[in-house]
Each structure stands twice: as C-alpha cells, then as structure tokens.
Design a protein around this motif. Sequence first.
Motif, PDB file in Angstrom:
ATOM      1  N   ALA A 144      42.492  34.742  30.731  1.00  0.00           N
ATOM      2  CA  ALA A 144      42.868  35.497  31.923  1.00  0.00           C
ATOM      3  C   ALA A 144      44.371  35.712  31.814  1.00  0.00           C
ATOM      4  CB  ALA A 144      42.510  34.730  33.183  1.00  0.00           C
ATOM      5  N   TYR A 163      43.140  29.821  40.864  1.00  0.00           N
ATOM      6  CA  TYR A 163      41.995  29.725  39.948  1.00  0.00           C
ATOM      7  C   TYR A 163      40.775  29.140  40.645  1.00  0.00           C
ATOM      8  CZ  TYR A 163      38.952  27.708  36.355  1.00  0.00           C
ATOM      9  OH  TYR A 163      37.863  27.355  35.591  1.00  0.00           O
ATOM     10  N   SER A 166      35.006  31.150  39.220  1.00  0.00           N
ATOM     11  CA  SER A 166      34.485  32.520  39.210  1.00  0.00           C
ATOM     12  C   SER A 166      35.559  33.602  39.245  1.00  0.00           C
ATOM     13  CB  SER A 166      33.539  32.734  40.399  1.00  0.00           C
ATOM     14  OG  SER A 166      34.231  32.524  41.627  1.00  0.00           O
ATOM     15  N   ASN A 167      36.813  33.207  39.472  1.00  0.00           N
ATOM     16  CA  ASN A 167      37.865  34.211  39.581  1.00  0.00           C
ATOM     17  C   ASN A 167      39.229  33.581  39.345  1.00  0.00           C
ATOM     18  OD1 ASN A 167      40.004  35.705  41.587  1.00  0.00           O
ATOM     19  ND2 ASN A 167      38.584  37.171  40.681  1.00  0.00           N
ATOM     20  N   CYS A 168      40.148  34.380  38.823  1.00  0.00           N
ATOM     21  CA  CYS A 168      41.539  33.959  38.654  1.00  0.00           C
ATOM     22  C   CYS A 168      42.426  35.121  39.083  1.00  0.00           C
ATOM     23  CB  CYS A 168      41.814  33.586  37.197  1.00  0.00           C
ATOM     24  SG  CYS A 168      43.427  32.825  36.933  1.00  0.00           S
ATOM     25  N   ALA A 169      43.458  34.824  39.862  1.00  0.00           N
ATOM     26  CA  ALA A 169      44.342  35.870  40.362  1.00  0.00           C
ATOM     27  C   ALA A 169      45.785  35.380  40.340  1.00  0.00           C
ATOM     28  CB  ALA A 169      43.948  36.292  41.774  1.00  0.00           C
ATOM     29  N   SER A 179      43.742  40.339  38.832  1.00  0.00           N
ATOM     30  CA  SER A 179      42.631  39.456  39.148  1.00  0.00           C
ATOM     31  C   SER A 179      41.508  39.724  38.154  1.00  0.00           C
ATOM     32  CB  SER A 179      42.149  39.708  40.584  1.00  0.00           C
ATOM     33  OG  SER A 179      41.003  38.941  40.876  1.00  0.00           O
ATOM     34  N   THR A 180      40.764  38.680  37.780  1.00  0.00           N
ATOM     35  CA  THR A 180      39.652  38.850  36.850  1.00  0.00           C
ATOM     36  C   THR A 180      38.569  37.813  37.118  1.00  0.00           C
ATOM     37  OG1 THR A 180      39.007  38.917  34.508  1.00  0.00           O
ATOM     38  CG2 THR A 180      40.732  37.351  35.114  1.00  0.00           C
ATOM     39  N   ASN A 181      37.323  38.200  36.827  1.00  0.00           N
ATOM     40  CA  ASN A 181      36.199  37.269  36.911  1.00  0.00           C
ATOM     41  C   ASN A 181      35.888  36.639  35.559  1.00  0.00           C
ATOM     42  OD1 ASN A 181      35.804  37.840  39.663  1.00  0.00           O
ATOM     43  ND2 ASN A 181      34.522  39.611  39.184  1.00  0.00           N
TER      44      ASN A 181
END
Length: 227
Positions: A144, A163, A166-169, A179-181
């Motif tokens: 990520a 973190y 299921s997601n990090c931003a 942001s990404t899954n």
Amino acid sequence: MKFTKSACTVSLLIVGIGLAVNGYSQSFLTNGLVAYYPFNGNANDASGNGHNANVQGTYQYLADGTLHLIGDGALFYSDGGYVSLPNYGNLNSGFTVSIWVANETDHGNSIMAESYVYFDDNSGGNGIWMGQHDFYVAQNNIEADFLFTIANYTPWKQLVLVYSPSNCAAYLNGAMVGSTNNVPSNPFPMVNSAIGRHWWAGGANSSARMTMDVKHFRIYNRALSVS
C-alpha cells in the motif's frame, strides 16, 4: 421569574451538552491509544501505558519543548538524532499512526533519503513508513503505497496513516493522500522502530539523515475513522 428559571435551565443544559461533547471527544481520542509522546522536554509516554521512548544521537529540546533531531546527512548511520521507539506488540487488527513535523532538511540528499517514522521487521522487504515522499505498508509483496509532495506544507504538518485488515489510508494535514483495499494482512511484528531513522538490507544498514522538529506522536491499536 418564570423566564429567569427557564433561561437558567437552558444555560445549564447547554453547559451540560458542552461537557458531554468534550468528554466524548476526549474519550474518542484516548480510546485505543497505545502511546503518546508530546515531546515536551522529554520522550516519556503521556498515555499512561509506560511505553517510554529513547532519544539518541544528536538532538536538543527547544525552548517550547519541541524535540529537534539533528540528522548526520550520511548514507550509513553515525551520530544522527532519532527516537528509538519501543515494541508496541501485535497491531494487525488495526492501527493509526499520527505525527507532527516541521523544518526538515535532508542535507542535500535525495527527497527519499529519510523517513519521519519507520517500522522494520528485518526481513528486507516488509515494513511501514511515513516519509518525505510517501506513506508505505508492505508485507509479502503486497504494498500500500501513497505518493505525495510535502513542499507546500510549512512549517508544521501532520501525517496520519490508518490501517485495518481491509483498508489502508494516508492523510496529510487532514486531507486524504490515498486509500486502498489491497493491504497486507499481518504487517506486525516489527523489530526496528524509530522516528527519524530507517533500516534496509534486512536491518543490516541504517541511517538517521534528516534534521527536523517533532511534536505529538501518537499510535493507536485501532483504525481511527475519517472524522
């Protein structure tokens, strides 16, 4: 007389609501707080959890208590200032890292020369960092990575990495950088953790190049909401 009593009741209600909101805000900010370093003249953990940090190398505390780390500008660490962070345990269910930084210089090196915050597991490929150019979480070839430019944010800026499995931003001064899954499932545990120092080659090499001012480093064991 009735008007006076009503006004008094409304005033008390407003005060009560204000106290409730303030209490909620405070509890929200401390819920899941693992460690908090104001760096007000020392590197003690103000959360009450006993995770005191250790400032090493060349540094000084300014008149207002701000920690001023003096980097050495060298490729390999010699005597640059950095904050050695303790082991925070397993944060794989979620974490948030927040830091305020200012007045940084990498002494003429590449903009990628140093990180504000760095976590390394000594594997040579896995790690978490908040740098001058990007936010990064990597584990087992899953990355990520959020790129940004820091140039327009002076002097003080806040960097936040959030973190969950299921997601990090990532956020810069409250604005989302990305942001990404597609996130690593188990980035922890970590072996080396620091502010102002990073490792590579499986932990064999390190440097503390960047001179910067640091305040208000917080780490949580949960992913904070956008609000």
